[in-house]
Design an enzyme around this catalytic site. Sequence first.
Site, PDB file in Angstrom:
ATOM      1  N   ASP A 492       0.950  -1.338  -0.050  1.00 19.84           N
ATOM      2  CA  ASP A 492      -0.093   0.002  -0.028  1.00 19.84           C
ATOM      3  C   ASP A 492       0.984   1.097  -0.060  1.00 19.84           C
ATOM      4  O   ASP A 492       1.637   1.573   0.966  1.00 19.84           O
ATOM      5  CB  ASP A 492      -0.740   0.035   1.256  1.00 19.84           C
ATOM      6  N   ASP A 556     -10.697   4.020  -1.542  1.00 20.57           N
ATOM      7  CA  ASP A 556     -11.289   2.875  -0.641  1.00 20.57           C
ATOM      8  C   ASP A 556     -12.927   2.696  -0.693  1.00 20.57           C
ATOM      9  O   ASP A 556     -13.396   3.766  -0.863  1.00 20.57           O
ATOM     10  CB  ASP A 556     -10.934   3.307   0.847  1.00 20.57           C
TER      11      ASP A 556
END
Length: 743
Positions: A492, A556
């Site tokens: 990430d 997200d």
Amino acid sequence: MKILFATFFLIISLSLFSQDISINNGWKFKTGDSAVFASSNFNDNDWAPIKIGQSWESQGYENYDGFSWYRLHVIIPSSIKDKAFLKERIRFDLGKIDDGDEFYLNGNLIGRNGGRPGSIKSGQYDAQRAYTLLLNDTRILWDKENVIAVRVWDGGGDGGMYDGKYGISIMDVTDYVNINTSDNNFEFGENKKMAKKILLQSTSDKYDFNGKLRITITDPVSDSVIFKQTIGTDFAKDRPFEYTYKATLPDNRSYVATYSFTENRSGKEIAVSESIPFVLTPKTAATVKINGPNIFGVRPNAPLQYAIPATGARPLVYDVINLPNGLKIDKQTGIITGSLTSKGDYKVRLVVKNKLGSATKSFTIACGNTIGLTPALGWNSWNCWGLSVSDEKVKASAKQMFEKLAGHGWTYINIDDGWEDANRAASGEIVANKKFPDMKSLSNYVHGLGLKLGIYSSPGPRTCGGYLGSYQHEEQDAKTYGDWGIDYVKYDWCSYGNIAPKNPSLDEYKKPYTLMREALNKVNRDIMFSFCQYGMGDVWKWGAEIGGNSWRTTGDINDSWGSLSGIGFSQDKPAPYAQPGHFNDPDMLVVGKVGWGPSLHNSRLTPDEQYTHISLWCLLSSPLLIGCDMSQLDDFTLNLLTNDEVLAIDQDGLGKSARKIFEKDNIQVWVKPLEDGNKAIGIFNLNDKAQKTTINFSDLKLSSQLRLRDLWRQKDLGVFKKSFSIAIPSHGVVLLKTHAEKM
Ligand code: GLA
């Protein structure tokens, strides 16, 4: 009455926010930060218009992180006070803000981050902001123009006033009433009978309540009322009103229950609606069926593990015909292990038996450079547990996956952020924190069930959750993962944003991922590599060439229609780049109990939205990573995750993504080519109302006669000439497969 749904509720519309003044339109926007932006005198004429209810990324501010301001000029008429029974406070509903905010009215700071303490930088991105003031507060300019200024901080991913409810209203007595539909579950019995208990609660120390509760069930397609009941109610804070209604549903499809309460003194009405869950997937048969993909990739000499996914009455006995040298099958567990030394496609036949008979399936073990030939099917801890993930929770999920899902092909158990200790060991090695006492034994447990274990890190010094990342320890971390027996790494970007230059070049976007891929390649394990950098630099164009098995294409996801549809229906752009071993990842699933932290709630998506979610993700050949607490899988969620004909669309060996072929009047049709020459077709209704639609095969560039099968119901629908007509509920889907039979 048999309880079919352990836990389930869905609120689909909430009119508790009775708004006197709409503030949905007319907002102005500027990135950057200055104290003068709060002032009512500041001239914002040259600011850009912006929509609220969606992120700024989706409106031309791609990848912007940092401060920005929203401003709105609005007249607040004093007449709104007349309509209210109580004349105490005014409320400003500003929706959800990603991540933190400060709300200014006419230059005055009213509140910060939804009233929570702490800085704007530690915002609760998912909290509905509601700021209230006494009606005699002199900062309100009655019957004049007021300036609302909202200072927003976004620390990464999508940002802005992205979702929720907006409006200005006088708080009334009904604001103290809660129609609670979530404490109790729908119960279903024989012959389409159902029951549901609801509660009327007061949050006020001052007021008692009297009024009428009206319960209505409507068919969202025909708008007809199929059930109604009105009852008198009486309740107070320490004395909630409970009522269980019982109804018979005409069919196995979408219905909406609405509960409205009319308060006697004020005459005001508040209402809550929820969709009633409905299960479409037929029950798993007792006869044997082999599920999962037709192909599995492995690298030469790397340890192979493949658990044959099969359903049917236990015990099952497994075998493989033509299993190449170097591999062996455990006949009781169905787990194939070993390794292959030479590249090549090994064609085998899987055989599974039980007392009722046997099933066989042709299967290819493809030994070469590419793994993950079909999208990963698994679970990830983030959407449920957030940073509160622990060894126990991971083990509980693995056990549930083994018992309920593995037979349908689900394999990966992925630990997301929150497992890392505060410091590395003296040797520089990464160490798990107290919540994960022994990673190696956890991975042994997971592998023992025939499943695989995934982990999470960042190329930066810190992860998005503030834990240690892999920066300058890439090789060391890859080796540790190998030693632990890790099979999947999610990587990430997060704080790598501070390492990379401000506007990274393509090479700079690639650099940290290339570095870690090379480190992982040095480990003698097949480790799936999942890029998480939210689509920057059009990652789908180069993710495959630098060894990504999947790459996130967006920010997200959360369990709202805005988020789901915004992400899902914008996937046509990356779609052409999906290919075996390399897939677009529109983020993890938001079905079941989710929460991003210790406390969980049922997904706020309606049942139709959840069918849309799974159907679209399968059409897109997306990795399917379940984001819910697996120990609380209810029958509806299980039905979403165990439909083998639907999962087969995702796992199709051709590895192509569906494309959006048709779009009109909020109907979208996505078509995915399949390995057997057939097509999977998703017809989606993005409208807020049910719609009847007719799809012409010529618009889809398909032949004029088609045999169609409904994949959710696993039912042949017959042969259709030129077109197919269907009524689809709001946000719902029909998922079809064309059949090759000669007509
Ligand atoms: C980012 C990712 C999420 C999750 C969190 C963990 O927000 O996009 O999927 O991994 O970080 O902190």
